[in-house]
Write an enzyme that holds these catalytic residues in place. Structure first.
Site: not given
Ligand code: R5P
Length: 317
Positions: A40, A42, A133, A195, A197, A221
């Site tokens: 199924d 799982e 993160h 930046k 978003r 990053d």
């Molecule tokens: C954002 O806060 C993270 O540190 C990265 O800059 C971000 O997640 C990168 O995502 P993308 O490549 O989609 O811009």
């Protein structure tokens, strides 16, 4: 390396190559487990080694397919707990769902907290993670978290490149502290991109604080997902007169748009780590180098197992 047979390392299906490299570093065999499916759909996991009273580690990145790898990790933890492992550490080189870590608008979840709760409930006694993160995510778990930094691996690589006239650029404000550590370790100046978003995959680099004209740039990053963040920041620093632009990121998610963006961007080299295995598409990106975090993870696992300091690992960057 002396390790008693009390230590067991298992691999989920997200990143078996990394798990086996960790075992090679430690000089122990990978723990036996069968991951299968019932008709199924799982998932079913059967651990084949005796784990009663053992110190067990499960290596699983919750990368794409995120939900499948997450559920597999939960089932693995439950399996080890019910098999009487004495201590279980969830080793999560890449922790998916980490970016939803606050309610910045109404009626949205905080998945980072939800997933932390699920991992603890499933049976983890500890977590070993890399670049979560945001550092405060450690507090989302009510169990000990050892938090490693990809910087340990990436810094060494960039130091060996001996980049002159170096300016380390943070592509957004959130990554500023990491960038300033890189600048301190590598002996460069620091600049920060502001930046905005616009959506999940659209980002606009608006302004730079710091000097980039005539400088070689290292942009660091934690994640490259759609590559919108680094590519728009790279375009901006180039527009302001930067020379070479190198990118160093811990987690190479490389979502579908990333390939095209990276190919078009004014970038001289991208370096990421193997917290996430390269998918078929990202393998096609030329100019991308993958460094392994296996030794760093192996060393941390050895120290956790022996109750030694993990933070000392960072004293020699
Ligand atoms: C954002 O806060 C993270 O540190 C990265 O800059 C971000 O997640 C990168 O995502 P993308 O490549 O989609 O811009």
């Amino acid at each position: 390396m002396f390790l008693n047979d009390n230590l067991k390392i298992f691999a989920g299906s997200s990143n078996p190559a990394l798990a086996s490299d960790v075992c090679k570093y430690l000089g122990i065999p990978l723990g036996g487990a069968k991951i299968d499916r019932f008709p199924d759909g799982e998932k079913v996991i059967r651990v084949e080694d005796d784990v009663r009273g053992r110190d067990c580690f499960v290596v699983q990145s919750t990368c794409e397919p995120v939900d499948e790898h997450l559920v597999e990790l939960l089932i693995f933890l439950d399996c080890l707990r019910r098999a009487s492992a004495s201590r279980i550490t969830a080793v999560i080189p890449y922790f998916g769902y980490a970016r939803q870590d606050r309610k910045d608008e109404g009626r949205v979840p905080i998945t980072a907290k939800l997933v932390a709760n699920m991992i603890t409930t499933a049976g983890a006694d500890r977590v070993l993670a890399i670049d979560l993160h945001a550092h405060q995510l450690q507090g989302f778990f009510d169990i000990p978290v050892d938090h490693l930094a990809g910087e340990l691996v990436l810094s060494k690589y960039f130091r060996d490149l001996k980049i002159n006239n170096l300016t380390v650029v943070s592509p957004d404000v959130g990554n500023m502290k990491t960038a300033s550590r890189y600048a301190a370790h590598l002996g460069g100046d620091l600049a920060i991109v502001h930046k905005r978003r616009l959506s999940g995959n659209k980002v606009e680099a608006q302004e730079i604080i710091g000097e980039v004209s005539g400088r070689n740039i290292l942009m660091c990053d934690d994640i490259i997902a759609t590559a919108g963040t680094i590519c728009s920041a790279a375009a901006l620093v180039k527009k302001r007169g930067a020379e070479k632009v190198y990118i160093g990121a811990t987690h190479g998610v490389f979502a579908p748009q990333a390939l095209e963006r990276l190919a078009k961007a004014p970038i001289d080299g991208v370096v990421a780590t193997d917290t996430i295995p390269l998918n078929n598409m990202s393998k096609k990106i030329s100019n991308i180098k993958i460094l392994s975090v296996a030794a760093m993870l192996g060393e941390a696992i050895k120290r956790i197992h022996r109750n030694e300091s993990v933070s000392n690992l960072f004293n020699n960057i």
